[in-house]
Design a protein around this motif. Sequence first.
Motif, PDB file in Angstrom:
ATOM      1  N   VAL A  58       0.835  -1.202   0.000  1.00 25.61           N
ATOM      2  CA  VAL A  58       0.000   0.000   0.000  1.00 25.61           C
ATOM      3  C   VAL A  58       0.868   1.250   0.000  1.00 25.61           C
ATOM      4  O   VAL A  58       2.062   1.206   0.288  1.00 25.61           O
ATOM      5  CB  VAL A  58      -0.963   0.039   1.210  1.00 25.61           C
ATOM      6  CG1 VAL A  58      -1.934  -1.121   1.191  1.00 25.61           C
ATOM      7  CG2 VAL A  58      -0.213   0.075   2.520  1.00 25.61           C
ATOM      8  N   CYS A  59       0.230   2.373  -0.315  1.00 27.18           N
ATOM      9  CA  CYS A  59       0.877   3.681  -0.281  1.00 27.18           C
ATOM     10  C   CYS A  59      -0.045   4.658   0.432  1.00 27.18           C
ATOM     11  O   CYS A  59      -1.254   4.669   0.186  1.00 27.18           O
ATOM     12  CB  CYS A  59       1.160   4.170  -1.695  1.00 27.18           C
ATOM     13  SG  CYS A  59       1.975   5.783  -1.750  1.00 27.18           S
ATOM     14  N   VAL A  60       0.520   5.473   1.316  1.00 27.57           N
ATOM     15  CA  VAL A  60      -0.246   6.530   1.978  1.00 27.57           C
ATOM     16  C   VAL A  60      -0.373   7.679   0.983  1.00 27.57           C
ATOM     17  O   VAL A  60       0.634   8.202   0.501  1.00 27.57           O
ATOM     18  CB  VAL A  60       0.455   7.003   3.270  1.00 27.57           C
ATOM     19  CG1 VAL A  60      -0.359   8.106   3.945  1.00 27.57           C
ATOM     20  CG2 VAL A  60       0.691   5.842   4.218  1.00 27.57           C
ATOM     21  N   THR A  61      -1.610   8.051   0.639  1.00 26.17           N
ATOM     22  CA  THR A  61      -1.833   9.068  -0.392  1.00 26.17           C
ATOM     23  C   THR A  61      -2.647  10.273   0.070  1.00 26.17           C
ATOM     24  O   THR A  61      -2.815  11.214  -0.691  1.00 26.17           O
ATOM     25  CB  THR A  61      -2.559   8.453  -1.605  1.00 26.17           C
ATOM     26  OG1 THR A  61      -3.819   7.947  -1.175  1.00 26.17           O
ATOM     27  CG2 THR A  61      -1.747   7.347  -2.243  1.00 26.17           C
ATOM     28  N   LYS A  95      -5.631  17.546   8.740  1.00 27.17           N
ATOM     29  CA  LYS A  95      -5.037  17.605   7.392  1.00 27.17           C
ATOM     30  C   LYS A  95      -3.512  17.533   7.382  1.00 27.17           C
ATOM     31  O   LYS A  95      -2.870  18.048   6.481  1.00 27.17           O
ATOM     32  CB  LYS A  95      -5.499  18.862   6.640  1.00 27.17           C
ATOM     33  CG  LYS A  95      -7.002  19.023   6.580  1.00 27.17           C
ATOM     34  CD  LYS A  95      -7.649  17.862   5.880  1.00 27.17           C
ATOM     35  CE  LYS A  95      -9.160  18.030   5.814  1.00 27.17           C
ATOM     36  NZ  LYS A  95      -9.869  16.777   5.763  1.00 27.17           N
ATOM     37  N   ARG A  96      -2.926  16.860   8.388  1.00 30.77           N
ATOM     38  CA  ARG A  96      -1.476  16.656   8.388  1.00 30.77           C
ATOM     39  C   ARG A  96      -1.093  15.791   7.200  1.00 30.77           C
ATOM     40  O   ARG A  96      -1.776  14.840   6.857  1.00 30.77           O
ATOM     41  CB  ARG A  96      -1.027  15.972   9.679  1.00 30.77           C
ATOM     42  CG  ARG A  96      -0.890  16.893  10.838  1.00 30.77           C
ATOM     43  CD  ARG A  96      -0.232  16.246  12.057  1.00 30.77           C
ATOM     44  NE  ARG A  96       0.006  14.820  12.012  1.00 30.77           N
ATOM     45  CZ  ARG A  96      -0.856  13.895  12.467  1.00 30.77           C
ATOM     46  NH1 ARG A  96      -2.021  14.262  12.958  1.00 30.77           N
ATOM     47  NH2 ARG A  96      -0.542  12.621  12.413  1.00 30.77           N
ATOM     48  N   THR A  97       0.026  16.087   6.614  1.00 30.81           N
ATOM     49  CA  THR A  97       0.467  15.354   5.417  1.00 30.81           C
ATOM     50  C   THR A  97       1.646  14.422   5.697  1.00 30.81           C
ATOM     51  O   THR A  97       2.155  13.813   4.764  1.00 30.81           O
ATOM     52  CB  THR A  97       0.857  16.338   4.300  1.00 30.81           C
ATOM     53  OG1 THR A  97       1.897  17.194   4.781  1.00 30.81           O
ATOM     54  CG2 THR A  97      -0.330  17.168   3.858  1.00 30.81           C
ATOM     55  N   ASP A  98       2.061  14.311   6.955  1.00 33.93           N
ATOM     56  CA  ASP A  98       3.176  13.412   7.249  1.00 33.93           C
ATOM     57  C   ASP A  98       2.788  11.983   6.870  1.00 33.93           C
ATOM     58  O   ASP A  98       1.657  11.572   7.041  1.00 33.93           O
ATOM     59  CB  ASP A  98       3.603  13.495   8.716  1.00 33.93           C
ATOM     60  CG  ASP A  98       2.493  13.184   9.687  1.00 33.93           C
ATOM     61  OD1 ASP A  98       1.374  13.658   9.468  1.00 33.93           O
ATOM     62  OD2 ASP A  98       2.738  12.461  10.669  1.00 33.93           O
ATOM     63  N   GLY A  99       3.701  11.286   6.299  1.00 31.50           N
ATOM     64  CA  GLY A  99       3.437   9.911   5.888  1.00 31.50           C
ATOM     65  C   GLY A  99       3.051   9.760   4.430  1.00 31.50           C
ATOM     66  O   GLY A  99       3.145   8.669   3.879  1.00 31.50           O
ATOM     67  N   ILE A 100       2.606  10.848   3.785  1.00 29.78           N
ATOM     68  CA  ILE A 100       2.219  10.738   2.371  1.00 29.78           C
ATOM     69  C   ILE A 100       3.435  10.285   1.561  1.00 29.78           C
ATOM     70  O   ILE A 100       4.534  10.795   1.725  1.00 29.78           O
ATOM     71  CB  ILE A 100       1.643  12.054   1.839  1.00 29.78           C
ATOM     72  CG1 ILE A 100       0.262  12.296   2.456  1.00 29.78           C
ATOM     73  CG2 ILE A 100       1.538  12.029   0.311  1.00 29.78           C
ATOM     74  CD1 ILE A 100      -0.416  13.571   2.010  1.00 29.78           C
ATOM     75  N   ARG A 112      -6.547   6.575   4.373  1.00 34.78           N
ATOM     76  CA  ARG A 112      -5.453   7.380   3.823  1.00 34.78           C
ATOM     77  C   ARG A 112      -4.641   6.606   2.803  1.00 34.78           C
ATOM     78  O   ARG A 112      -3.749   7.174   2.162  1.00 34.78           O
ATOM     79  CB  ARG A 112      -4.509   7.828   4.944  1.00 34.78           C
ATOM     80  CG  ARG A 112      -5.123   8.771   5.953  1.00 34.78           C
ATOM     81  CD  ARG A 112      -4.103   9.191   6.984  1.00 34.78           C
ATOM     82  NE  ARG A 112      -3.017   9.942   6.346  1.00 34.78           N
ATOM     83  CZ  ARG A 112      -1.858  10.195   6.926  1.00 34.78           C
ATOM     84  NH1 ARG A 112      -1.606   9.781   8.145  1.00 34.78           N
ATOM     85  NH2 ARG A 112      -0.924  10.881   6.274  1.00 34.78           N
ATOM     86  N   CYS A 113      -4.900   5.308   2.657  1.00 31.61           N
ATOM     87  CA  CYS A 113      -4.035   4.435   1.863  1.00 31.61           C
ATOM     88  C   CYS A 113      -4.729   3.881   0.629  1.00 31.61           C
ATOM     89  O   CYS A 113      -5.945   3.742   0.597  1.00 31.61           O
ATOM     90  CB  CYS A 113      -3.573   3.262   2.728  1.00 31.61           C
ATOM     91  SG  CYS A 113      -2.662   3.752   4.197  1.00 31.61           S
TER      92      CYS A 113
END
Length: 86
Positions: A8-11, A18-23, A65-66
């Motif tokens: 999987v990918c965190v997208t 709305k934190r974007t860490d991990g994207i 998120r994935c």
Amino acid sequence: MIKVGDLVCVTKSTSCCKRTDGIGTHFIVQGKVNISGHCSYCKEVYNAVALIPDLAMYGGYDINRCIKIDPPALQDETTTEKELAL
């Protein structure tokens, strides 16, 4: 449907603040659990299904998120006429 063993990918960002860490993080799902808690940044309470990238670490990513990354199709091993000429 994402399951244990899938790549999987965190997208997406978190739904609360709305934190974007991990994207952009890619991982093979090692576990899938129902969790209840609160965001460590904005303190919003949530219930979610979390995908666990490593059973030895704490935490995971909300399944929403994935996206699942399908494995590439198997290459056709048929020799073409052009390849034979080489």
